[in-house]
Design a protein around this motif. Structure first.
Motif, PDB file in Angstrom:
ATOM      1  N   CYS A 215       0.821  -1.211   0.000  1.00 33.89           N
ATOM      2  CA  CYS A 215       0.000   0.000   0.000  1.00 33.89           C
ATOM      3  C   CYS A 215       0.861   1.269   0.000  1.00 33.89           C
ATOM      4  O   CYS A 215       0.397   2.340  -0.378  1.00 33.89           O
ATOM      5  N   LYS A 216       2.128   1.122   0.403  1.00 34.96           N
ATOM      6  CA  LYS A 216       3.049   2.266   0.411  1.00 34.96           C
ATOM      7  C   LYS A 216       3.843   2.383  -0.891  1.00 34.96           C
ATOM      8  O   LYS A 216       4.728   3.215  -1.017  1.00 34.96           O
ATOM      9  N   GLY A 217       3.547   1.512  -1.864  1.00 33.47           N
ATOM     10  CA  GLY A 217       4.218   1.571  -3.157  1.00 33.47           C
ATOM     11  C   GLY A 217       5.571   0.880  -3.186  1.00 33.47           C
ATOM     12  O   GLY A 217       6.362   1.091  -4.093  1.00 33.47           O
ATOM     13  N   ARG A 218       5.838   0.052  -2.194  1.00 34.52           N
ATOM     14  CA  ARG A 218       7.107  -0.675  -2.134  1.00 34.52           C
ATOM     15  C   ARG A 218       6.885  -2.123  -2.560  1.00 34.52           C
ATOM     16  O   ARG A 218       5.803  -2.673  -2.360  1.00 34.52           O
TER      17      ARG A 218
END
Length: 92
Positions: free
Chosen positions: A37-40
């Motif tokens: 969800c944090k783009g990682r």
């Protein structure tokens, strides 16, 4: 198919999460990459990609958690005190 997180694989292998991530990133350990969800990047490792001994360890843990296997198997005929008591041989 069951997938494990990096943390779960690290606990099974007895190594660090960073090492498991590196194996997955380098392609030495089969994995599926998703975005968190944090783009990682987030790696999910299929159980089938692990060596047989780790697969067996994982499935044994799952059976124990679900209550299929008991935590400790007690011997039916021998008590624990009998194992601790030394046998004394002697003539009177």
């Amino acid at each position: 198919m069951d997938y494990l997180t990096v943390k779960e694989v690290a606990e099974l292998k007895g190594c660090s999460e960073r090492y498991v991530k590196k194996l997955a990133k380098d392609g030495k350990l089969e994995s599926v990459q998703e975005m968190s969800c944090k783009g990682r990047p987030k790696y999910l490792i299929p159980v089938s990609a692990l060596p047989e001994n780790l697969q067996a360890k994982y499935y044994k843990q799952k059976k124990t958690e679900s209550g299929i296997l008991p935590d400790k198997v007690a011997s039916e005929n021998v008590s624990e005190n009998a194992l601790k008591t030394p046998i004394k041989y002697g003539l009177k």
